[in-house]
Every structure is written in C-alpha cells, then in structure tokens.
Scaffold this active site. Structure first.
Site, PDB file in Angstrom:
ATOM      1  N   CYS A  46       0.334   3.372   2.840  1.00 28.60           N
ATOM      2  CA  CYS A  46       0.689   2.596   4.537  1.00 28.60           C
ATOM      3  C   CYS A  46       2.161   3.278   4.220  1.00 28.60           C
ATOM      4  O   CYS A  46       2.934   3.604   5.464  1.00 28.60           O
ATOM      5  CB  CYS A  46       0.983   1.196   4.491  1.00 28.60           C
ATOM      6  SG  CYS A  46      -1.196   1.199   4.087  1.00 28.60           S
ATOM      7  N   CYS A  84       1.001  -1.177   0.601  1.00 30.97           N
ATOM      8  CA  CYS A  84      -0.074   0.283  -0.361  1.00 30.97           C
ATOM      9  C   CYS A  84       0.872   1.578   0.051  1.00 30.97           C
ATOM     10  O   CYS A  84       1.291   1.663   0.937  1.00 30.97           O
ATOM     11  CB  CYS A  84      -1.232   0.269   1.362  1.00 30.97           C
ATOM     12  SG  CYS A  84      -1.461   1.850   1.643  1.00 30.97           S
TER      13      CYS A  84
END
Length: 127
Positions: free
Chosen positions: A35, A32
């Site tokens: 993230c 991600c």
C-alpha cells in the site's frame, strides 16, 4: 486528488457526486508495505486522470466498508460507474454473453495488489 472515505454515507455521497465518471477506490492500510509502495502512484494517477474520481478507504478505520465490499487483501482496487461496481465485460461483450447464457449476472472487476501498470490499464479501459 484522492478523497479519504471513512464510512458508508461518505462513500454513497462520493459515488453519487461522480455521476457518469469512473470512480477508483483503493482499500488500503497504513501498515501495509505494498500500500505504501502504490500510494504515490495512485495519487499521481488522480492528477493525471482528471475525468476519473479517486478515493481511499483505510480498512482499519472503516471496517464496515471493508466487510461490505468483501476486502480480503490490501491494497484492493474497486471501480464504480453510476454508483455500481464496474464489471469485467464491456457493454457489447456483456450483451453477447448474457444473450448466449441467458444470464444477466456479471463478474465484478477487482484488482488486488500494487500493480501500477495493471491498475492504469484498467482505468484507461473503463474510462
């Protein structure tokens, strides 16, 4: 320091060990982009806010936890106090709201996305 949580037993033990401290859990994934962006900021917060406990759950490695906590997007941050999810209302606001509505249910606080400023605001609010 951010604790990596792999399963429900580890999470329960972590929440219990926190006692009255605020616990911030980041649900994320290695693939991600957002993230990866928030990762160093989240870790810096764990050093800055020593009275708060921080943990990370990789949703790909801990699918059961992701399902249990209804994670639909990453990163998602959930906060806990005394092993329970933090709600949007302070105690006073909650008492007024519950008194007026006759309801004891309360919305759960959850922050989705890599908004470091908003995350820090909520940490300060719930500490």
């Amino acid at each position: 320091m951010v604790q990596n949580i792999r399963d429900m037993d580890e999470l329960k033990a972590f929440l219990k060990a926190a006692g009255n401290k605020l616990v911030v859990i980041e649900f994320s994934a290695k693939w991600c982009g957002p993230c990866k962006k928030i990762y160093p900021v989240f870790h810096a917060m764990s050093v800055q806010y020593r009275s708060v406990m921080f943990a990370n759950v990789d949703v790909d490695n801990a699918r059961e936890l992701a399902q249990t906590y209804h994670i639909k997007a990453v990163p998602t941050f959930q906060m806990f106090k005394q092993t329970k999810k933090v709600t949007l209302f302070s105690r006073i606001k909650r008492a007024i709201c519950c008194y007026r509505s006759g309801s004891l249910s309360e919305p759960i606080f959850e922050l989705c996305g890599a908004d470091a400023k908003k995350l820090e605001e909520k940490i300060r609010e719930f500490m």
